[in-house]
Design an enzyme around this catalytic site. Structure first.
Site, PDB file in Angstrom:
ATOM      1  N   CYS A 115     -18.993  79.070   8.118  1.00  0.00           N
ATOM      2  CA  CYS A 115     -18.570  80.471   8.137  1.00  0.00           C
ATOM      3  C   CYS A 115     -18.062  80.923   9.498  1.00  0.00           C
ATOM      4  CB  CYS A 115     -19.724  81.369   7.696  1.00  0.00           C
ATOM      5  SG  CYS A 115     -20.275  81.065   6.002  1.00  0.00           S
ATOM      6  N   HIS A 257     -19.114  88.905  10.273  1.00  0.00           N
ATOM      7  CA  HIS A 257     -19.068  88.014   9.123  1.00  0.00           C
ATOM      8  C   HIS A 257     -19.727  88.708   7.939  1.00  0.00           C
ATOM      9  CE1 HIS A 257     -19.432  84.680   6.486  1.00  0.00           C
ATOM     10  NE2 HIS A 257     -20.714  84.441   6.732  1.00  0.00           N
ATOM     11  N   ASN A 287     -19.476  86.647   0.143  1.00  0.00           N
ATOM     12  CA  ASN A 287     -19.291  85.815   1.339  1.00  0.00           C
ATOM     13  C   ASN A 287     -18.179  84.801   1.079  1.00  0.00           C
ATOM     14  OD1 ASN A 287     -19.447  84.049   3.486  1.00  0.00           O
ATOM     15  ND2 ASN A 287     -21.642  83.681   3.320  1.00  0.00           N
TER      16      ASN A 287
END
Length: 330
Positions: A115, A257, A287
């Site tokens: 990520c 994020h 996500n």
């Protein structure tokens, strides 16, 4: 020494919307349970016959090129962050080069920092432009995590979605204030077991014995990831401000994020940043791994929240445990 600025951004998400109620038909969960723990209401799911990572990145890049008023052959280097590439090789950056019709033989590099991948690629692009090696670099975050979800595990399958976001970095013209003030990258391998996908590589190849088992799906210790994420992202935010000689009230937008709304809230609280100045879309997209920050940034640019001259703070964390961030003037 040159400065780099964001010339243009773009994003793309697949049209297929998967709601929490749909997931509740597959595993023991509910819309309320998911929202209370993650803030996620829905996510986008890619059709592998249509929207593999290179294709999603292609669609996002066309928007970024238009915003930057550039042509594909103006791109001198492609840095493509993806945890789940089109294939092992050739790399996905070359597939994007092909789809864009780039004929200048630009460099093509895939990067995997989970990520945090977009922040690693963004930092590398800034450094290469500062060093004078390149003038224009395409930075991509494109992910199709749905293909590796365990749809029987309610602790992980609720979290992820698919999509792509890109930013084109270029040299800052003389006299302009746009540029990167500070950045940070880090990794803590001792926490790597908290978020893993073990199968598919050299260590555990997918074969007849393990196909269909959890070795080819994401596994996660949610509590440990939560703690590490909040602590690391908050400390990075403080470091970015200190090294960028910037105070909290000078930051116009915080773009974290988008893993979990509770993580975003906890990070903002840790360094006393008002949540109304955080760009949040995890409720709609879940996500999307390394695509979350460029998708959120592009949305906020296109809807007018982010304006030229404003100060942005980007922070991310991911499996590894990798983490990173940047403080910049847009």
């Amino acid at each position: 020494m040159h400065q780099s600025k964001i010339l243009g951004t773009g994003h793309y998400v697949p049209p297929r919307v998967m709601t929490n109620d749909e997931i509740a038909k597959m595993v023991d969960t509910s819309h309320q349970w998911i929202v209370e723990r993650t803030g996620i209401h829905q996510r986008r799911i890619a059709d592998p016959k249509v929207d593999i990572p290179s294709e999603m990145a292609y669609k996002a890049t066309l928007k970024a090129l238009e915003a930057a008023k550039l042509q594909p052959n103006d791109i001198e280097l492609i840095l493509f962050s993806t945890t789940f590439p089109d294939m092992f090789f050739p790399n996905t950056a070359t597939q994007l080069q092909l789809k864009l019709g780039i004929t200048n033989n630009c460099g093509c590099l895939d990067m995997n920092a989970a990520c945090t991948g977009f922040m690693y690629a963004f930092t590398l692009a800034d450094g290469l432009i500062r060093a004078g090696m390149y003038k224009t670099i395409l930075v991509v975050g494109a992910e199709m995590t749905s293909g590796f979800n365990n749809w029987k595990d309610r602790n992980t399958c609720i979290l992820f979605g698919d999509g792509a976001g890109v930013a084109i970095l270029g040299r800052t013209p003389a006299g302009e204030k746009s540029g990167v003030k500070s950045h940070v990258l880090s990794g803590d391998a001792t926490k790597g077991e908290h978020l893993m996908l073990r199968g598919g590589g050299a260590a555990i190849p997918i074969n007849a014995e393990n196909v269909g088992t959890d070795v080819q799906c994401v596994v996660m210790d949610g509590k440990e990831v939560f703690k590490a994420a909040v602590k690391t992202m908050a400390s990075h935010a403080e470091q970015l401000l200190a090294e960028g000689n910037t105070s909290m009230d000078q930051v116009d937008w915080f773009i974290p994020h988008q893993a979990n709304l509770r993580i975003i809230e906890a990070v903002a609280n840790r360094f006393n940043f008002p949540l109304e100045r955080a760009v949040v879309n995890v409720d709609r997209y879940a996500n999307t791994s390394s695509a979350t920050i460029p998708i959120a940034m592009d949305e906020a640019i296109r809807d007018g929240r982010i304006q030229r001259g404003q100060t942005l703070m980007l922070t991310a964390f991911g499996a590894g445990m990798t983490s990173g961030g940047a403080l910049l003037t847009y």
